[in-house]
Scaffold this motif. Structure first.
Motif, PDB file in Angstrom:
ATOM      1  N   ASN A  70      -4.130  -9.949  -2.505  1.00  0.00           N
ATOM      2  CA  ASN A  70      -5.009 -10.175  -1.056  1.00  0.00           C
ATOM      3  C   ASN A  70      -6.153  -9.410  -0.779  1.00  0.00           C
ATOM      4  O   ASN A  70      -6.777  -9.525   0.089  1.00  0.00           O
ATOM      5  CB  ASN A  70      -3.833  -9.723   0.000  1.00  0.00           C
ATOM      6  N   GLN A  71      -6.300  -8.276  -1.801  1.00  0.00           N
ATOM      7  CA  GLN A  71      -7.485  -7.420  -1.671  1.00  0.00           C
ATOM      8  C   GLN A  71      -8.520  -7.904  -2.410  1.00  0.00           C
ATOM      9  O   GLN A  71      -9.756  -7.619  -2.473  1.00  0.00           O
ATOM     10  CB  GLN A  71      -7.270  -6.130  -2.164  1.00  0.00           C
ATOM     11  N   GLY A  72      -8.349  -9.228  -3.088  1.00  0.00           N
ATOM     12  CA  GLY A  72      -9.700 -10.013  -3.759  1.00  0.00           C
ATOM     13  C   GLY A  72      -9.597  -9.714  -5.242  1.00  0.00           C
ATOM     14  O   GLY A  72     -10.648 -10.273  -5.861  1.00  0.00           O
ATOM     15  N   ALA A  73      -8.514  -8.973  -5.913  1.00  0.00           N
ATOM     16  CA  ALA A  73      -8.746  -8.856  -7.310  1.00  0.00           C
ATOM     17  C   ALA A  73      -8.726 -10.394  -8.096  1.00  0.00           C
ATOM     18  O   ALA A  73      -7.978 -11.070  -7.776  1.00  0.00           O
ATOM     19  CB  ALA A  73      -7.393  -7.993  -7.962  1.00  0.00           C
ATOM     20  N   GLY A  74      -9.317 -10.379  -9.139  1.00  0.00           N
ATOM     21  CA  GLY A  74      -9.655 -11.463  -9.651  1.00  0.00           C
ATOM     22  C   GLY A  74      -8.414 -11.961 -10.782  1.00  0.00           C
ATOM     23  O   GLY A  74      -8.394 -13.037 -10.825  1.00  0.00           O
ATOM     24  N   ALA A  92       0.821  -8.699  -5.234  1.00  0.00           N
ATOM     25  CA  ALA A  92       0.212  -9.576  -4.309  1.00  0.00           C
ATOM     26  C   ALA A  92      -0.620  -8.960  -3.338  1.00  0.00           C
ATOM     27  O   ALA A  92      -1.788  -9.442  -2.844  1.00  0.00           O
ATOM     28  CB  ALA A  92       1.652  -9.972  -3.317  1.00  0.00           C
ATOM     29  N   TYR A  93      -0.358  -7.461  -2.985  1.00  0.00           N
ATOM     30  CA  TYR A  93      -1.296  -6.702  -2.300  1.00  0.00           C
ATOM     31  C   TYR A  93      -2.754  -6.853  -2.813  1.00  0.00           C
ATOM     32  O   TYR A  93      -3.640  -7.000  -2.304  1.00  0.00           O
ATOM     33  CB  TYR A  93      -0.874  -5.369  -2.180  1.00  0.00           C
ATOM     34  N   MET A  94      -2.727  -6.455  -3.996  1.00  0.00           N
ATOM     35  CA  MET A  94      -4.023  -6.556  -4.853  1.00  0.00           C
ATOM     36  C   MET A  94      -4.473  -7.917  -5.056  1.00  0.00           C
ATOM     37  O   MET A  94      -6.007  -8.051  -4.838  1.00  0.00           O
ATOM     38  CB  MET A  94      -3.834  -6.051  -6.420  1.00  0.00           C
ATOM     39  N   PRO A 144       0.877  -1.287   0.059  1.00  0.00           N
ATOM     40  CA  PRO A 144       0.005  -0.147  -0.125  1.00  0.00           C
ATOM     41  C   PRO A 144       0.813   1.263   0.068  1.00  0.00           C
ATOM     42  O   PRO A 144       0.160   2.233  -0.044  1.00  0.00           O
ATOM     43  CB  PRO A 144      -0.865  -0.190   1.266  1.00  0.00           C
ATOM     44  N   GLU A 145       2.140   1.135   0.001  1.00  0.00           N
ATOM     45  CA  GLU A 145       3.060   2.547  -0.360  1.00  0.00           C
ATOM     46  C   GLU A 145       3.045   3.021  -1.668  1.00  0.00           C
ATOM     47  O   GLU A 145       3.086   2.041  -2.607  1.00  0.00           O
ATOM     48  CB  GLU A 145       4.357   2.334   0.572  1.00  0.00           C
ATOM     49  N   PHE A 146       2.839   4.225  -1.827  1.00  0.00           N
ATOM     50  CA  PHE A 146       2.970   4.870  -3.007  1.00  0.00           C
ATOM     51  C   PHE A 146       4.641   5.581  -3.300  1.00  0.00           C
ATOM     52  O   PHE A 146       4.887   5.566  -4.469  1.00  0.00           O
ATOM     53  CB  PHE A 146       2.151   6.070  -3.191  1.00  0.00           C
ATOM     54  N   GLY A 147       5.328   5.733  -2.150  1.00  0.00           N
ATOM     55  CA  GLY A 147       6.520   6.375  -2.547  1.00  0.00           C
ATOM     56  C   GLY A 147       6.993   6.793  -1.022  1.00  0.00           C
ATOM     57  O   GLY A 147       6.301   7.089  -0.182  1.00  0.00           O
ATOM     58  N   PRO A 148       8.431   7.256  -1.232  1.00  0.00           N
ATOM     59  CA  PRO A 148       8.889   7.825   0.008  1.00  0.00           C
ATOM     60  C   PRO A 148       8.179   9.069   0.415  1.00  0.00           C
ATOM     61  O   PRO A 148       7.883   9.917  -0.343  1.00  0.00           O
ATOM     62  CB  PRO A 148      10.471   8.228  -0.440  1.00  0.00           C
ATOM     63  N   ASN A 149       7.923   9.203   1.818  1.00  0.00           N
ATOM     64  CA  ASN A 149       7.376  10.423   2.414  1.00  0.00           C
ATOM     65  C   ASN A 149       6.298  10.984   1.893  1.00  0.00           C
ATOM     66  O   ASN A 149       5.705  11.833   1.615  1.00  0.00           O
ATOM     67  CB  ASN A 149       8.529  11.760   2.276  1.00  0.00           C
ATOM     68  N   ALA A 150       5.384   9.774   1.522  1.00  0.00           N
ATOM     69  CA  ALA A 150       3.774  10.102   0.936  1.00  0.00           C
ATOM     70  C   ALA A 150       3.013   9.254   1.755  1.00  0.00           C
ATOM     71  O   ALA A 150       3.285   8.365   2.285  1.00  0.00           O
ATOM     72  CB  ALA A 150       4.033   9.682  -0.582  1.00  0.00           C
TER      73      ALA A 150
END
Length: 248
Positions: free
Chosen positions: A67-71, A63-65, A28-34
């Motif tokens: 785990n969120q249920g993406a098909g 993998a994050y997606m 879920p991280e988008f980038g540094p300091n964000a």
């Protein structure tokens, strides 16, 4: 320098450095300091959706997606080692997984009008042809589909810490390919203004929904200001920007 030479140089450097970036800068991280996706909720509910990761790296965002249920989990990356790493990381996902080793400027066989979501976490800025890449992204998405990307703020590497203070060392307005100092000049990245990213998205048929450059600084009082993504530097200029757009 010709695009083919840039691709060859960057691929070689990434093949050598892939293990160092295993699992770094991934959802879920988008980038540094964000701010993170946990705070922003840009993707919303992805349960059952088809998603494509441009510059998928070691596969941790996919993998994050999953785990969120993406098909369906699709990924594209320039390097062999990253695709191999992603294959391992995603091996136990229940969703369909399809990975392609390819430059993002080319379509290696991805279907048109197929994806609910396309995203790129700290990878889009590596493209040598932004318009071609964004045109591909637009063609991959279903009508109404979402494209979200994050990248280093174009002001970030213009500012450097020297002799006890931050100073501008490069022009922000001059665009083009540059040897990247963060990689000890072993790669070439195109410097582009933030407006170039925004306007190219519009030219390719996207509607812009969000542009985010908020700064979240961790409590690290001993942070070395000479670090590439130093929190002290983020007090002067955001490290990361995030854009959410939609195909109409």
């Amino acid at each position: 320098m010709k695009p083919v030479d840039i691709l060859t140089m960057n691929k070689t450097s990434w093949e050598q450095s892939a293990e160092r970036f295993f699992g770094r800068t991934a959802l879920p991280e988008f980038g540094p300091n964000a701010p993170s996706e946990d705070e922003l909720h840009l993707f919303g509910d992805v349960n059952g959706k088809t998603v494509l990761d441009i510059g998928c790296g070691s596969g941790h965002s996919l993998a994050y997606m999953g785990n969120q249920g993406a098909g369906e989990l699709w990924g594209l990356d320039l390097t062999t080692k990253q695709i191999e790493a992603a294959t391992g990381v995603l091996s136990e996902q229940n969703a369909t997984v399809k990975l392609f080793e390819s430059p993002m400027e080319e379509n290696p066989g991805l279907p048109m009008n197929h994806f609910d979501v396309v995203y790129s976490i700290y990878a889009l800025g590596w493209t040598y042809d932004l318009k071609k890449t964004l045109s591909h992204v637009h063609s991959y998405l279903k009508p109404g589909g979402t494209f979200i990307f994050s990248w280093e703020n174009p002001m970030h590497d213009r500012l450097q810490y020297r002799d006890g203070e931050f100073v501008m060392t490069k022009s922000y307005v001059t665009e083009g390919p540059e040897y990247n100092e963060g990689w000890n000049k072993s790669v070439v990245i195109h410097h582009r203004k933030l407006t170039t990213y925004i306007n190219t998205l519009i030219q390719c048929g996207f509607t812009i929904e969000n542009v985010i450059d908020e700064v979240v600084i961790a409590d690290t009082p001993s942070d070395n200001p000479e670090r590439w993504y130093a929190s002290k530097k983020a007090e002067w200029v955001p490290s990361t920007f995030i854009v959410k757009a939609r195909k109409m």
